[in-house]
Write an enzyme that holds these catalytic residues in place. Structure first.
Site, PDB file in Angstrom:
ATOM      1  N   CYS A 115       0.296  -1.463   0.101  1.00 23.28           N
ATOM      2  CA  CYS A 115       0.289  -0.479   0.115  1.00 23.28           C
ATOM      3  C   CYS A 115       0.468   0.715  -0.564  1.00 23.28           C
ATOM      4  O   CYS A 115       0.169   2.414  -0.506  1.00 23.28           O
ATOM      5  CB  CYS A 115      -0.821  -0.163   1.361  1.00 23.28           C
ATOM      6  SG  CYS A 115      -2.228  -1.542   0.799  1.00 23.28           S
ATOM      7  N   HIS A 257      -3.571   5.584   5.035  1.00 28.10           N
ATOM      8  CA  HIS A 257      -4.295   5.346   3.514  1.00 28.10           C
ATOM      9  C   HIS A 257      -5.557   4.832   4.159  1.00 28.10           C
ATOM     10  O   HIS A 257      -5.386   4.792   5.407  1.00 28.10           O
ATOM     11  CB  HIS A 257      -2.777   4.047   3.826  1.00 28.10           C
ATOM     12  CG  HIS A 257      -2.986   2.385   3.466  1.00 28.10           C
ATOM     13  ND1 HIS A 257      -3.988   2.976   2.293  1.00 28.10           N
ATOM     14  CD2 HIS A 257      -3.655   1.305   3.847  1.00 28.10           C
ATOM     15  CE1 HIS A 257      -4.403   1.692   1.772  1.00 28.10           C
ATOM     16  NE2 HIS A 257      -4.459   0.510   2.657  1.00 28.10           N
ATOM     17  N   ASN A 287     -10.534  -0.293  -0.266  1.00 23.42           N
ATOM     18  CA  ASN A 287      -9.040  -0.113  -0.192  1.00 23.42           C
ATOM     19  C   ASN A 287      -7.902  -0.605  -1.852  1.00 23.42           C
ATOM     20  O   ASN A 287      -8.196  -1.453  -1.895  1.00 23.42           O
ATOM     21  CB  ASN A 287      -8.592  -1.156   1.210  1.00 23.42           C
ATOM     22  CG  ASN A 287      -7.280  -1.621   1.578  1.00 23.42           C
ATOM     23  OD1 ASN A 287      -5.955  -0.287  -0.033  1.00 23.42           O
ATOM     24  ND2 ASN A 287      -6.349  -1.692   2.410  1.00 23.42           N
TER      25      ASN A 287
HETATM   26  O1  UT7 Z   1      -3.861  -2.642   3.078  1.00 19.13           O
HETATM   27  C1  UT7 Z   1      -3.186  -2.826   4.368  1.00 19.13           C
HETATM   28  C2  UT7 Z   1      -3.587  -2.632   5.062  1.00 19.13           C
HETATM   29  N1  UT7 Z   1      -4.956  -3.894   5.702  1.00 19.13           N
HETATM   30  C3  UT7 Z   1      -5.482  -3.279   6.614  1.00 19.13           C
HETATM   31  O2  UT7 Z   1      -5.146  -2.667   7.145  1.00 19.13           O
HETATM   32  C4  UT7 Z   1      -6.699  -3.872   7.235  1.00 19.13           C
HETATM   33  C5  UT7 Z   1      -6.963  -4.460   8.410  1.00 19.13           C
HETATM   34  N2  UT7 Z   1      -7.896  -4.936   9.219  1.00 19.13           N
HETATM   35  C6  UT7 Z   1      -8.588  -5.018   8.918  1.00 19.13           C
HETATM   36  O3  UT7 Z   1      -9.269  -3.822   8.524  1.00 19.13           O
HETATM   37  C7  UT7 Z   1      -9.679  -5.575   9.798  1.00 19.13           C
HETATM   38  O4  UT7 Z   1      -8.801  -6.366  10.715  1.00 19.13           O
HETATM   39  C8  UT7 Z   1     -11.058  -5.953   9.325  1.00 19.13           C
HETATM   40  C9  UT7 Z   1     -11.469  -5.723   8.567  1.00 19.13           C
HETATM   41  C10 UT7 Z   1     -10.154  -6.926   8.627  1.00 19.13           C
HETATM   42  C11 UT7 Z   1     -11.952  -7.616  10.400  1.00 19.13           C
HETATM   43  O5  UT7 Z   1     -12.200  -6.528  11.269  1.00 19.13           O
HETATM   44  P1  UT7 Z   1     -11.762  -6.631  12.501  1.00 19.13           P
HETATM   45  O6  UT7 Z   1     -12.864  -6.045  13.391  1.00 19.13           O
HETATM   46  O7  UT7 Z   1     -10.782  -6.648  12.946  1.00 19.13           O
HETATM   47  O8  UT7 Z   1     -12.821  -8.104  13.040  1.00 19.13           O
HETATM   48  P2  UT7 Z   1     -12.123  -9.232  13.028  1.00 19.13           P
HETATM   49  O9  UT7 Z   1     -11.117 -10.143  12.020  1.00 19.13           O
HETATM   50  O10 UT7 Z   1     -11.905  -9.321  14.217  1.00 19.13           O
HETATM   51  O11 UT7 Z   1     -13.346 -10.251  13.470  1.00 19.13           O
HETATM   52  C12 UT7 Z   1     -14.437 -10.321  14.361  1.00 19.13           C
HETATM   53  C13 UT7 Z   1     -15.198 -10.987  13.561  1.00 19.13           C
HETATM   54  C14 UT7 Z   1     -15.496 -12.519  13.640  1.00 19.13           C
HETATM   55  O12 UT7 Z   1     -16.715 -13.340  13.517  1.00 19.13           O
HETATM   56  P3  UT7 Z   1     -16.679 -14.328  15.646  1.00 19.13           P
HETATM   57  O13 UT7 Z   1     -14.802 -14.635  15.537  1.00 19.13           O
HETATM   58  O14 UT7 Z   1     -16.559 -13.146  16.388  1.00 19.13           O
HETATM   59  O15 UT7 Z   1     -17.491 -15.107  15.698  1.00 19.13           O
HETATM   60  C15 UT7 Z   1     -15.779 -12.339  12.262  1.00 19.13           C
HETATM   61  O16 UT7 Z   1     -15.225 -13.901  11.756  1.00 19.13           O
HETATM   62  O17 UT7 Z   1     -16.127 -10.909  12.596  1.00 19.13           O
HETATM   63  C16 UT7 Z   1     -16.525 -11.841  11.908  1.00 19.13           C
HETATM   64  N3  UT7 Z   1     -16.148 -11.208  10.642  1.00 19.13           N
HETATM   65  C17 UT7 Z   1     -17.300 -10.357   9.389  1.00 19.13           C
HETATM   66  N4  UT7 Z   1     -18.464 -10.541   9.968  1.00 19.13           N
HETATM   67  C18 UT7 Z   1     -19.669 -10.140   8.719  1.00 19.13           C
HETATM   68  C19 UT7 Z   1     -15.494 -10.727   9.562  1.00 19.13           C
HETATM   69  N5  UT7 Z   1     -15.403 -10.426   7.945  1.00 19.13           N
HETATM   70  C20 UT7 Z   1     -16.828 -10.413   8.397  1.00 19.13           C
HETATM   71  C21 UT7 Z   1     -17.867  -9.776   7.516  1.00 19.13           C
HETATM   72  N6  UT7 Z   1     -18.876 -10.011   8.109  1.00 19.13           N
HETATM   73  N7  UT7 Z   1     -17.265  -9.535   6.405  1.00 19.13           N
END
Ligand code: UT7
Length: 330
Positions: A115, A257, A287
């Protein structure tokens, strides 16, 4: 040795027409508009046409930037493209852009820095301007992440969009107040495996198995990347501000970013930044990797939000794990 200053003399963007919104994604994976909006700040993103690749949008952005700088392609001394989704493994996308612009006999190359690709390429261009070798360099951040996205993985497929942003970095004249004040780039290779496209390179060449297992798409450990993103962008901004005896009160705008609205808010809080100074367009584009900052810069300059003389701090983080910042007086 005479030292020159570099400035941003033109900006442009190439944005695909097709829109993929949160409701479209609801039909593809188990997710909801509400989850995506609250967890990322995104509503829609753009998707490149099936028959278009990185160089097509990069060329549109480059032509747009040339127009805004009042330059012709023959005025360019170099073309650099920051991308992780080049048209081909080789040749470089920059060489294809060069052909499209109709120029010859100048260096053209890609930089793979995730990125922060545009921050890295701007930093390289800055060196060539400051040492007096070049006068005008085309610097492009372009990525087509939807081409390498697994639309069965809800953890990643909601995040990415396609776009290209271009800037021309030129030698500033003696009376110019515009200049690139400082730049910082860094990497921490110990965490390279948190964000990777495993298949298609020399580690895992394409095979039936790699395609079947979707190894040619983005793999990301979102949570870990999230925390490192906030930490790394903060320390890069702090380094650049300190080095120039500035604090965030002296900055007119910050363009971070655009990976996640919560990352942007956390960074703003750590930097003690007034939220109104942060430029955000994540809602519309998601993104777009190396394109997020040059696209937001182009939009903000063309709309008159960012004006001549404004001090802008841009910062990014991504695969590598790479990070960097650019401090500019427009
Ligand atoms: O460009 C390079 C840099 N990239 C980034 O900086 C991206 C960084 N990461 C993020 O933006 C976030 O970590 C995400 C948006 C990818 C995920 O958000 P999060 O708040 O970290 O969610 P998580 O991975 O901790 O997941 C929380 C819950 C999980 O369910 P359980 O295990 O709590 O039951 C996931 O399975 O949310 C669930 N989940 C979703 N639910 C609905 C993950 N993706 C989705 C989704 N829709 N699309």
């Amino acid at each position: 040795m005479v030292r020159y200053y570099a400035k941003i003399s033109g900006t442009g963007r190439g944005i695909p027409e097709k829109i993929l919104n949160n409701f479209d994604l609801e039909k593809m994976v188990e997710t909801s508009d509400e989850w995506i909006k609250t967890r990322t700040g995104m509503s829609e993103r753009r998707v490149a046409a099936d028959d278009k690749a990185c160089s097509d949008y990069a060329t549109i952005a480059a032509e747009h930037a040339l127009q805004s700088a009042g330059l012709a392609a023959r005025d360019l001394d170099m073309i650099i493209v920051g991308t992780v989704t080049a048209d081909y493994a080789f040749p470089s996308t920059a060489c294809i852009v060069q052909r499209n612009l109709g120029v010859k006999n100048i260096p053209a190359f890609d930089v793979s820095a995730g990125c922060p690709g545009w921050i890295y390429t701007s930093n390289i261009a800055k060196q060539y301007i400051e040492n007096g070798i070049n006068r005008h360099i085309m610097v492009i951040g372009a990525d087509m992440l939807t081409k390498i996205t697994n639309y069965k993985d809800r953890n990643t497929c909601i995040l990415f969009g396609d776009a290209a942003g271009a800037t021309i970095i030129s030698r500033a004249s003696d009376i110019d107040i515009s200049r690139i004040i400082d730049a910082d780039i860094s990497a921490d290779g110990s965490n390279w495996d948190l964000l990777v496209q495993p298949g298609g390179g020399s580690r895992m060449p394409a095979s039936y198995k790699s395609v079947r297992e979707r190894q040619h798409t983005v793999y990301m450990e979102g949570n870990k990347v999230f925390k490192l993103a906030v930490k790394s962008m903060f320390s890069s901004c702090e380094k650049v501000l300190k080095r120039n005896n500035l604090d965030t009160n002296s900055i007119d705008w910050v363009i971070p970013h655009q990976a996640n609205m919560r990352i942007i808010e956390a960074l703003g809080k750590k930097l003690k930044l007034d939220i109104s100074k942060i430029i955000v367009n994540i809602e519309k584009y998601g993104n777009t990797s190396a394109a997020t900052i040059p696209v937001a810069l182009d939009e903000s300059m063309r709309s008159g939000k960012i004006r001549h003389g404004d001090i802008v701090l841009m910062t990014s983080f991504g695969a590598g794990m790479t990070s960097g910042s650019l401090l500019v007086r427009i």
